[in-house]
Write a protein that holds these residues in place. Sequence first.
Motif, PDB file in Angstrom:
ATOM      1  N   UNK A 406      30.231  44.173  32.430  1.00 51.10           N
ATOM      2  CA  UNK A 406      31.096  43.835  33.561  1.00 51.10           C
ATOM      3  C   UNK A 406      32.154  42.818  33.140  1.00 51.10           C
ATOM      4  N   UNK A 407      33.321  42.895  33.782  1.00 58.24           N
ATOM      5  CA  UNK A 407      34.396  41.927  33.562  1.00 58.24           C
ATOM      6  C   UNK A 407      34.783  41.245  34.857  1.00 58.24           C
ATOM      7  N   UNK A 408      36.085  41.073  35.078  1.00 58.52           N
ATOM      8  CA  UNK A 408      36.718  40.684  36.343  1.00 58.52           C
ATOM      9  C   UNK A 408      36.594  39.213  36.721  1.00 58.52           C
ATOM     10  N   UNK A 409      35.442  38.570  36.519  1.00 57.39           N
ATOM     11  CA  UNK A 409      35.149  37.331  37.222  1.00 57.39           C
ATOM     12  C   UNK A 409      35.567  36.076  36.444  1.00 57.39           C
ATOM     13  N   UNK A 410      36.114  36.234  35.228  1.00 54.35           N
ATOM     14  CA  UNK A 410      36.646  35.122  34.445  1.00 54.35           C
ATOM     15  C   UNK A 410      35.560  34.100  34.088  1.00 54.35           C
ATOM     16  N   UNK A 411      34.359  34.574  33.889  1.00 52.22           N
ATOM     17  CA  UNK A 411      33.240  33.712  33.521  1.00 52.22           C
ATOM     18  C   UNK A 411      32.116  34.591  33.001  1.00 52.22           C
ATOM     19  N   UNK A 412      31.146  33.968  32.344  1.00 52.49           N
ATOM     20  CA  UNK A 412      30.040  34.695  31.734  1.00 52.49           C
ATOM     21  C   UNK A 412      28.786  34.568  32.581  1.00 52.49           C
ATOM     22  N   UNK A 413      28.074  35.677  32.733  1.00 57.72           N
ATOM     23  CA  UNK A 413      26.827  35.717  33.491  1.00 57.72           C
ATOM     24  C   UNK A 413      25.863  36.660  32.779  1.00 57.72           C
ATOM     25  N   UNK A 414      24.589  36.348  32.830  1.00 58.95           N
ATOM     26  CA  UNK A 414      23.544  37.244  32.347  1.00 58.95           C
ATOM     27  C   UNK A 414      22.593  37.488  33.504  1.00 58.95           C
TER      28      UNK A 414
END
Length: 516
Positions: A406-414
């Motif tokens: 996933x992209x879009x959100x301008x931050x990293x998440x796991x």
Amino acid sequence: MDRRLFLADLTRAAALCAVVPNVWRVTTRPRLADDPFQLGVASGDPTPTGGVLWTRLAPRPMEPEGGMDGQRVVVSWEVAEDEAFARVVQRGRATAAFELSYSVHVDVDGLQPDRWYFYRFSTAGATGATSPVGRFRTAPAAGAMTPLRFAVASCQNYEQGLFTAYAHMAREELDLVTHLGDYIYEYAPVPRRVRQHAGLEIRTLDDYRRRYAQYKADTMLQAAHARCPWVLTWDDHEVDNNYAGTHGENGFESEEQMRTRRAAAYQAWWEHQPVRVPRARSWADLTIYRTIHWGGLARFAMLDTRQYRSPQACEGGSRVVPCGEWAEPGRTLMGETQERWLADGLARERARWQVLGNQVMVGSFDQDAGAPVRLDMDQWGGYPAAKARLLRTIAERAPGRTVVLTGDIHSSWANELRADPRRPDSALVAAEFVGTSITSGGDGSDRWPSVTEAALAANPQLKWHNARRGYLSCHVTADAWQTDYHTLAQVTTPDVPLETPARFRVEHGRATLIRV
């Protein structure tokens, strides 16, 4: 229209008038003012026997039609086993025409599976030129379990930072790059940024072409494209921020106006990307969701969650739910046809890993850390019925072997994704790796202010978060998947070193995220 663009378009009109008698003539010896390959080369959508090779002739990239003055030009191309082109295995010619902004898409076939090749383009004549050399590799043969190393990128606002992440990416030994959208931004220039967009907010075909040219001229982006093949999809900023189907961001445009804008944006996207998609009957309805196979190891389903989606609920933004039409069962991100295509593929395909190239976050983050629940209406959480259908499909057809990128959100998440996110005891079915932006949002920070310890406790699906810029690199084998989160401390200054603050591993057959 500002004065500079008006004068440029006037010059273009005069040039076209001058060549009207020869408008259908194709020349092998063009008269070019400058190097026509200033936008570099790229490759993409690999198969076991080939792939798409791309370039665009633009001797003066920021002028109308790239400064080509209406010439139809024969472009030669070569594919070789070595960088010196001593062992050429295929060659041919293509025509660069003004109707498609002098872009060249060569769909090469007949190559050997699982091999690296080199490619280049050239023009003849007194002002002839040769392009930079690109590297390309074919996919492994059907059923092969060849390991895969690839990068994940998204969201590259030209104004908000330097493309340093691509300079680092170009030094990695990668088989692929997947780009999940926001390749360009449509905004008008903003003062006092790192660098500025040319022109006003883009709306016409010439506007979009000029914006792509500005981005493609970046040498760090060119280096990453030349390094290996890319697999791309789009998000919202390739057209208009947060658009949904034929609904624009601000609600001022009619459906007809949005279809016209979409047609311009979609055509310019195709003209500037190495993609293999069906021939468009209408540029406003370009089908880009598609499948890319990496032998028997991985199947990439590249999704389109913009063109077919229902409008955002509750007027968009961050909202306490339930609200308005939020929970209506017919609301969709992918549309009925694409949902059925994805479900059929997950059931039919026996690849070891099922990979969803997706734009917006599936693992909904409750921003209020408790009651009431507050969600972003632009993400899957803003479409609960569609999200439930997606997770149910994964649970029934590909649990423990599905990874969402996933992209879009301008931050990293796991994120760990459960069959029913409302029930913390329901089965884990997939892992989601959300990559940060290349530049969008500027330098960023170690964490969003809303991601507090209380918020982490209220969002058990979230295993890690960071708000710096960068990209992901993934190493995939038959037994395990590892994702490295690469970040940069700044994108507003050059030559910043790359950091790797987190690594996660997923074992095949289980969706549990293991911190490495």
